[in-house]
Design an enzyme around this catalytic site. Structure first.
Site, PDB file in Angstrom:
ATOM      1  N   GLU A  37       0.831  -1.206   0.000  1.00 12.43           N
ATOM      2  CA  GLU A  37       0.000   0.000   0.000  1.00 12.43           C
ATOM      3  C   GLU A  37       0.864   1.253   0.000  1.00 12.43           C
ATOM      4  O   GLU A  37       0.674   2.164  -0.811  1.00 12.43           O
ATOM      5  CB  GLU A  37      -0.917   0.003   1.210  1.00 12.43           C
ATOM      6  CG  GLU A  37      -1.652   1.309   1.466  1.00 12.43           C
ATOM      7  CD  GLU A  37      -1.940   1.540   2.944  1.00 12.43           C
ATOM      8  OE1 GLU A  37      -1.188   2.312   3.585  1.00 12.43           O
ATOM      9  OE2 GLU A  37      -2.898   0.950   3.448  1.00 12.43           O
ATOM     10  N   ASP A  86      -5.430  -3.841  -2.363  1.00 10.77           N
ATOM     11  CA  ASP A  86      -5.379  -2.389  -2.588  1.00 10.77           C
ATOM     12  C   ASP A  86      -3.971  -1.946  -2.930  1.00 10.77           C
ATOM     13  O   ASP A  86      -3.771  -1.052  -3.760  1.00 10.77           O
ATOM     14  CB  ASP A  86      -5.945  -1.610  -1.396  1.00 10.77           C
ATOM     15  CG  ASP A  86      -5.100  -1.713  -0.141  1.00 10.77           C
ATOM     16  OD1 ASP A  86      -4.467  -2.768   0.093  1.00 10.77           O
ATOM     17  OD2 ASP A  86      -5.092  -0.745   0.651  1.00 10.77           O
TER      18      ASP A  86
END
Length: 332
Positions: free
Chosen positions: A43, A100
């Site tokens: 991330e 993500d």
């Protein structure tokens, strides 16, 4: 790949970017999560690459991408290991991915390819985007779902699976990733993701949970705190940046996540009680951005100056300021 259309002019103030780099980018290209023992993760690397594109800083983009490519892209499926710990041996202490992070990395690469005319970045983006579709996107009950990781969250992995994390839906990335790795699944993720966030209205504050079981009727997932937590606080930011979500939805989210005086918070979803006060400007600006997009109330000037604090709110703050820069201070 026709990526020239996704190139963007610099939208981050050079002094703000310099301050961010000084606080969180080490000389080896690692973004430090200063609120979490200075580990690095997919991330953070993806955010760093994205911010470097928004700052039009190709040299630092390449530095961050080089670390990411060599240290995290070590799985056999084309996705990134999510966690790199400087105090662990080996440094990759958890080989599972975080979807993500993969989306952020692929999106940043696609933007960089368009901005700087780099075919190698486009090819790398396409490879990661294709791996996301293959390993982290599933069909369930006729719906297209984004799993938070390639393993551990599916219908075969948990009694309440599939489990999703609505804050992993980075809506502005999906049309761009559809350029490098064309598939109707990207539009499916957008359509179903928006429907999910609209439906995830738990407890007296009508807020989404960080982790949600969608096996049948959506509910907070087992084994996770039933809370609107540090993951979910970025949902309004992603909606506004992508110019998605109705005014009613953004108003509900902005109101629900605000504690006294418009300061953001995390909340217990069953009781609605405040858990953590999020007074950092990087969190407060998300409340203000949601309210601005919903009603037109401008973001207060005191939130528009950047000073690094901790990695996560500082990152969200720069993304919010970058968006406002492109919109000349407007929110829609």
């Amino acid at each position: 790949m026709p990526l020239a259309g996704v190139a963007r002019a610099a939208s981050i103030d050079p002094q703000a970017w310099a301050a961010y780099k000084g606080a969180f980018l080490d000389p080896g290209g690692r973004i430090l999560d200063t609120g979490n023992g200075s580990i690095s993760h997919s991330e953070g690397q993806g955010y760093g690459m994205w911010l470097a594109v928004l700052a039009d800083d190709m040299a630092d983009f390449e530095l961050i991408w080089s670390f990411t490519r060599t240290e995290l892209l070590v799985r056999n499926d084309g996705l990134a290991a999510w966690k790199w710990d400087p105090n662990a041996k080996p440094h990759v202490s958890d080989i599972n991915n975080a979807t993500d992070g993969d989306i952020l990395i692929a999106y940043a690469l696609a933007l960089a390819a368009g901005q700087w005319d780099r075919l190698d970045y486009a090819q790398a983006s396409a490879a990661i985007a294709s791996a996301i579709l293959k390993n982290a996107v599933v069909q369930h009950g006729g719906k297209t779902l984004l799993l938070p990781a390639a393993s551990g969250f599916g219908a075969d992995d948990r009694s309440d699976g599939p489990v999703v994390n609505p804050s992993y839906l980075i809506f502005e990335a999906f049309p761009v990733l559809n350029v490098v790795s064309p598939s109707p699944l990207w539009q499916g993720l957008t359509d179903e993701g928006l429907a999910q966030i609209d439906a995830f209205a738990f407890g007296p504050r009508n807020l989404p949970a960080d982790w949600v079981s969608v096996k049948t009727k959506p509910q907070p997932a087992k084994g996770f705190p039933a809370e609107f937590g540090y993951n979910a606080v970025r949902i309004p930011l992603y909606l506004v940046r992508a110019q998605q979500g109705s005014s009613a939805l953004l108003a509900r989210l902005g109101k629900g996540m605000a504690s006294d005086g418009g300061v953001a918070g995390t909340f217990d979803l069953k009781s609605g009680d405040l858990k953590d006060v999020l007074a950092d400007p990087g969190y407060r600006i998300i409340v203000a951005l949601a309210e601005c997009a919903a009603s037109g109330n401008p973001v207060a000037e005191d939130m528009k100056s950047f000073k690094p604090t901790l990695y996560y709110p500082s990152t969200l703050h720069l993304l919010a300021l970058s968006y406002l820069s492109t919109k000349n201070g407007a929110c829609r």
